[in-house]
Design a protein around this motif. Sequence first.
Motif, PDB file in Angstrom:
ATOM      1  N   UNK A 234      -4.440  -1.101  14.418  1.00 37.90           N
ATOM      2  CA  UNK A 234      -5.417  -0.697  13.437  1.00 37.90           C
ATOM      3  C   UNK A 234      -5.513   0.718  13.235  1.00 37.90           C
ATOM      4  N   UNK A 235      -5.519   1.600  14.167  1.00 36.59           N
ATOM      5  CA  UNK A 235      -5.499   3.102  13.910  1.00 36.59           C
ATOM      6  C   UNK A 235      -4.231   3.590  13.088  1.00 36.59           C
ATOM      7  N   UNK A 236      -3.244   3.059  13.332  1.00 38.65           N
ATOM      8  CA  UNK A 236      -2.031   3.536  12.505  1.00 38.65           C
ATOM      9  C   UNK A 236      -2.188   2.974  10.900  1.00 38.65           C
ATOM     10  N   UNK A 237      -2.718   1.735  10.784  1.00 39.70           N
ATOM     11  CA  UNK A 237      -2.844   1.236   9.528  1.00 39.70           C
ATOM     12  C   UNK A 237      -4.003   2.115   8.863  1.00 39.70           C
ATOM     13  N   UNK A 238      -5.210   2.389   9.405  1.00 36.39           N
ATOM     14  CA  UNK A 238      -6.340   3.167   8.846  1.00 36.39           C
ATOM     15  C   UNK A 238      -5.577   4.435   8.467  1.00 36.39           C
ATOM     16  N   UNK A 239      -4.863   5.019   9.332  1.00 33.28           N
ATOM     17  CA  UNK A 239      -4.159   6.349   9.024  1.00 33.28           C
ATOM     18  C   UNK A 239      -3.350   6.442   7.691  1.00 33.28           C
ATOM     19  N   UNK A 240      -2.365   5.450   7.701  1.00 32.55           N
ATOM     20  CA  UNK A 240      -1.624   5.347   6.474  1.00 32.55           C
ATOM     21  C   UNK A 240      -2.708   5.093   5.108  1.00 32.55           C
TER      22      UNK A 240
ATOM     23  N   UNK B  56      -4.654   7.181   0.182  1.00 33.27           N
ATOM     24  CA  UNK B  56      -5.944   7.441  -0.916  1.00 33.27           C
ATOM     25  C   UNK B  56      -6.219   8.748  -1.067  1.00 33.27           C
ATOM     26  N   UNK B  57      -5.721   9.625  -0.083  1.00 35.65           N
ATOM     27  CA  UNK B  57      -6.326  11.095  -0.436  1.00 35.65           C
ATOM     28  C   UNK B  57      -5.116  11.926  -0.893  1.00 35.65           C
TER      29      UNK B  57
END
Length: 69
Positions: A43-49, A54-55
């Motif tokens: 989940x952390x890796x997915x959120x990071x990507x 997005x930014x």
Amino acid sequence: MLSSKKPVLWYLGSLFIRVGLILLGFYYMGQNNFKYMLICLLGFVAARFMVIRMTKTKAMKPVPVEKEY
């Protein structure tokens, strides 16, 4: 960090604090179970990507840095 006399200390200090907080969060959320910790990591890796995508800007311009002697 750019205007600091010892930017390495700022960088390493920030790195250790961020990694420590993430590891504490994984330990707390993982409840001492390997499967839960792996899910947290994924989940952390997915959120990071997602945040990086997005930014992301189309054209990055270099920021001028003034050095003081």
